[in-house]
Design a protein around this motif. Structure first.
Motif, short mmCIF file in Angstrom:
data_model
loop_
_atom_site.label_atom_id
_atom_site.label_comp_id
_atom_site.label_asym_id
_atom_site.label_seq_id
_atom_site.Cartn_x
_atom_site.Cartn_y
_atom_site.Cartn_z
N ASP A 257 37.50 44.17 -15.33
CA ASP A 257 38.83 44.15 -14.71
C ASP A 257 38.89 43.15 -13.55
O ASP A 257 39.88 43.15 -12.81
CB ASP A 257 39.24 45.56 -14.24
N LEU B 287 39.45 47.75 -9.55
CA LEU B 287 40.46 47.14 -8.67
C LEU B 287 41.23 48.17 -7.87
O LEU B 287 41.74 47.89 -6.79
CB LEU B 287 41.45 46.34 -9.51
N GLY B 288 41.34 49.37 -8.41
CA GLY B 288 42.15 50.39 -7.76
C GLY B 288 41.40 51.16 -6.69
O GLY B 288 41.93 52.12 -6.13
MG MG Z 1 41.18 50.77 -12.10
#
Ligand code: MG
Ligand code: ATP
Ligand code: MG
Length: 158
Positions: free
Chosen positions: A10, A132-133
């Motif tokens: 990601d 990423l989160g």
């Molecule tokens: Mg994520």
């Protein structure tokens, strides 16, 4: 030892670390290959009619018929694949044609990724612990979902 290592990617720092780890595993074994896979949830396509098998049921939906929708999916995945290739730069250069980048769609990223691993006989998944989160917590929802959905061994990297 491993023949096909999959790295769900990601673009996050943890995913980059996972990729480096996987590259080291694959580099020394000429028979091993590496797939970097980015998953796009089907809800991102503007229509949410993909089942967990990744296929529409062929019934016209909204203003798009089946073939038009397949065209949308293909365009989105092609764009995602290009994005990942750009992001990786020459990170895969050492592995030559033993490395590939793929984009796949599914009901959720975890679903698409675990299906990919099984359909392509991956014998190891190396992924980031978070992505990423990342806000807090030990394990991201995609990592958790893949662990839950597949019997393929999963190695998580920080
Ligand atoms: Mg994520
Ligand atoms: P969350 O998404 O639950 O808010 P997070 O972003 O911190 O939390 P995850 O999304 O689970 O955590 O990311 C963990 C790892 O999963 C990433 O390092 C990457 O390896 C993989 N991953 C996450 N999203 C995708 C995706 N869309 N496609 C491919 N791999 C992904
Ligand atoms: Mg499954």
């Amino acid at each position: 030892m491993f023949r096909h290592v999959m790295v769900p990617y990601d673009g996050s720092d943890h995913a980059k670390n996972a990729l480096n780890y996987a590259k080291d595993l694959v580099a020394g074994d000429a028979d091993a290959k590496l797939s970097v896979v980015h998953a796009v949830p089907s809800s991102y396509m503007g229509v949410d009619r993909m089942g967990t098998d990744g296929a529409l049921d062929g019934v016209p939906y909204g203003m798009l018929d089946y073939e038009e929708y397949q065209g949308v999916v293909k365009r989105v995945l092609d764009e995602a694949q290009k994005r990942v290739v750009e992001d990786l730069g020459d990170a895969l250069a050492d592995l030559g044609d033993r490395a590939q980048v793929e984009a796949v769609a599914g009901a959720s990223p975890a679903d698409a990724l675990s299906r990919y691993a099984e359909e392509h006989d991956c014998d190891l998944i190396v992924m980031g612990r978070r992505g990423l989160g990342a806000i807090r917590g030990m394990l991201g929802s995609v990592s958790f979902g893949v662990l839950r959905a597949t019997d393929v061994p999963v190695l998580t990297v920080k």
